[in-house]
Design an enzyme around this catalytic site. Structure first.
Site, short mmCIF file in Angstrom:
data_model
loop_
_atom_site.label_atom_id
_atom_site.label_comp_id
_atom_site.label_asym_id
_atom_site.label_seq_id
_atom_site.Cartn_x
_atom_site.Cartn_y
_atom_site.Cartn_z
N ASP A 246 0.83 -1.20 0.00
CA ASP A 246 0.00 0.00 0.00
C ASP A 246 0.88 1.27 0.00
O ASP A 246 1.65 1.49 0.93
CB ASP A 246 -0.88 -0.06 1.26
CG ASP A 246 -2.00 0.95 1.24
OD1 ASP A 246 -2.06 1.78 0.33
OD2 ASP A 246 -2.83 0.90 2.18
N GLU A 283 -2.18 1.41 -5.02
CA GLU A 283 -1.79 2.83 -5.17
C GLU A 283 -2.98 3.64 -5.65
O GLU A 283 -2.83 4.73 -6.16
CB GLU A 283 -0.52 3.00 -6.02
CG GLU A 283 -0.53 2.38 -7.41
CD GLU A 283 -1.19 3.28 -8.45
OE1 GLU A 283 -2.44 3.37 -8.43
OE2 GLU A 283 -0.47 3.88 -9.28
N GLY A 285 -5.02 3.63 -8.00
CA GLY A 285 -5.25 3.99 -9.39
C GLY A 285 -4.56 5.28 -9.80
O GLY A 285 -4.84 5.82 -10.89
N ASP A 306 -10.40 4.23 -1.60
CA ASP A 306 -11.04 3.24 -0.72
C ASP A 306 -12.55 3.19 -0.89
O ASP A 306 -13.21 4.23 -0.94
CB ASP A 306 -10.73 3.57 0.75
CG ASP A 306 -9.29 3.30 1.10
OD1 ASP A 306 -8.47 3.08 0.18
OD2 ASP A 306 -8.97 3.32 2.30
#
Ligand code: GLA
Length: 481
Positions: A246, A283, A285, A306
């Site tokens: 992430d 990431e 997008g 998210d």
């Protein structure tokens, strides 16, 4: 006047350390400017990002403001420090004291050199979209060893394992610090990762874990920056089968252009680790990861920010994925984020739409609910094998929108054996009738069979088309052959 004085009193660079249930202290920075009576500033939540102060206002002696991520702060000056309460959207407010620091203390680590781009070979994993469970959407920072074991027990007992769910993935907040050799340690919530991996493997399940290419994760826990190969080896030693990686604080270290080589670094490290580990890029997008994710060793990549457990969030994400279809295929998938099915913020009709759409998108199916306590209805959605079969179809073709009119959208996904899945979605607030002309889904003649995958009934095939009534926010999901 009072508000001007309060804002001026907050002026400064502040460090806020907050305790957590994991024993790890989380550090945030607040850079506040109380000039001219109004408050502006930049917040570094968990040091992982930098975000502007939004909507400041005065509530008695407290100055209240928000930042992205849905966080709210209440602050007031007390002597040489700030008294702070903070709500981060998951837990009850946390309270702490912020002390003054200097500008130099804010600086993130210097960026290390990034590798030269090359094309990594495929790891041969995830030939159909990965299925499993992830702790984040429901448990966030409350996840611990016993939660994960209980989730695994429930995945088996509920029939989800039999329906294809395999990966049991620990998201953020499991990390401790590092030992003197730099080896990454779990925090006190996870006393023994090897034992946990064994527990899952004995049930025929797989263990997933989470880290960041930055110095800290989004949650403020230890990241993998500068330890990529060592962490990949640690994960392999523990028996980890899946890594979600992430971006988070890497955004404070690297320019966006470094995304590809930075992900490649971990992709290569995982391949070198000697263990088959699915690599999940997160990431959001930002830099079109669908264009380079597979070359960086990725098996799936988030295409969006998210998801949240409400219709608007799910709808905005799900129905925006059509153009990315060409980038998905066996071993490399677009990931519109994890499932919210069963978390309580949508109706059962909306959750059927969510699940149907994700299956038409050949999306990874990561349940995000509390499987131990799910209702019968939630279980029936998550274990609908006829719907899952669309997602897991071996051709691995992502579905697309073929037609939209008013609130109705017709989506289709080509399946092996000359089959086709068709979803007739109603995004509107009222029930909608729709007559599906076979030509709308590319057919020149009526199909031989039409099956409704939520009522589990074969429908009569009418040459002129099929008229269906779909409830508000609902779907009619068909398999035609
Ligand atoms: C980011 C990711 C989420 C989750 C959290 C954990 O927001 O996009 O899926 O992993 O971090 O901190």
């Amino acid at each position: 006047m009072r508000s001007a004085a309060a804002a001026a009193g907050l002026d400064g660079i502040w460090q806020l350390d907050l305790p957590t249930n994991s024993g790890v202290e989380l550090r945030s920075f607040l850079v506040l400017h109380g000039v001219g009576g109004s408050l502006t500033g930049t917040i570094y939540p968990n040091r992982a990002a930098s975000m502007p102060v939004l909507h400041p206002r005065q509530e008695g002696q407290e100055t209240v403001f928000a930042i992205g991520w849905d966080w709210t702060f209440w602050v007031h000056r007390s002597g040489d420090h700030l008294e702070v309460a903070m709500r981060d959207g998951f837990e009850s407010p946390k309270r702490g004291v912020a002390i003054q620091i200097t500008e130099a203390d804010l600086a993130p680590p210097a960026p290390p050199p990034v590798p030269v781009l090359r094309v990594l070979p495929s790891n041969g994993l995830a030939m159909t979209p990965p299925m499993g469970w992830n702790s984040w959407n429901h448990f966030a920072e409350r996840v611990d060893d016993s939660t994960v074991r209980a989730a695994a027990d429930a995945i088996v007992a509920s029939g989800m394992a039999a329906a294809g769910y395999r990966y049991v993935n620990i998201d953020d907040t499991w990390e401790g610090g590092r030992d003197p050799e730099g080896r990454l340690l779990p925090n006190r919530k996870f006393p023994d990762m090897v034992a946990l991996a064994n527990y899952l493997h004995h049930k025929g399940l797989k263990l997933g874990i989470y880290s960041s290419p930055g110095f800290v994760t989004c949650g403020g826990y230890e990241g993998s920056l500068g330890h990529e190969e060592q962490d990949a080896r640690t994960f392999a030693d523990w028996g980890v089968d899946f890594l979600k990686y992430d971006w988070c604080s890497a955004g404070r270290v690297f320019a966006d252009e470094a995304l590809h080589p930075v992900y490649q670094k971990m992709g290569a490290a995982l391949q070198k680790s000697g263990r088959a580990i699915v690599f999940s890029l997160c990431e959001y997008g930002v830099l079109a990861p669908w264009k380079w994710g597979a070359q960086a060793g990725g098996n799936l990549w988030r295409t969006t920010g998210d998801i949240h457990d409400n219709w608007k969030s799910m709808e905005e994400i799900g129905f925006a994925q059509s153009d990315l279809a060409k980038y998905a295929g066996p071993g490399h998938w677009n990931d519109p984020d994890m499932l919210e099915v069963g978390n309580g913020g949508m109706t059962a009709t909306e959750y059927r739409t969510h699940f149907s759409l994700w299956c038409l998108l050949a999306a990874p199916l990561m349940a995000g609910n509390d499987i131990r306590a799910m209702t019968y209805e939630t279980r029936m959605i998550l274990t609908n094998r006829e719907v899952i079969a669309l997602d897991q179809d071996p051709l691995g073709i992502q579905g697309t929108r073929c037609f939209a009119k008013g609130s109705v959208e017709v989506w289709s996904k080509r399946l092996g054996g000359n089959g086709q899945a068709v979803g007739i979605f109603n995004r509107g607030d009222r029930e909608a009738d729709w007559t599906l002309q076979w030509s709308q889904v590319g057919l020149t003649a009526p199909p031989a069979t039409v099956r409704d995958l939520w009522t589990h009934r074969d429908l009569d095939v009418v040459a002129s088309g099929l008229t269906v009534t779909t409830p508000s926010h609902g779907v009619t999901l068909l398999r035609i052959n």
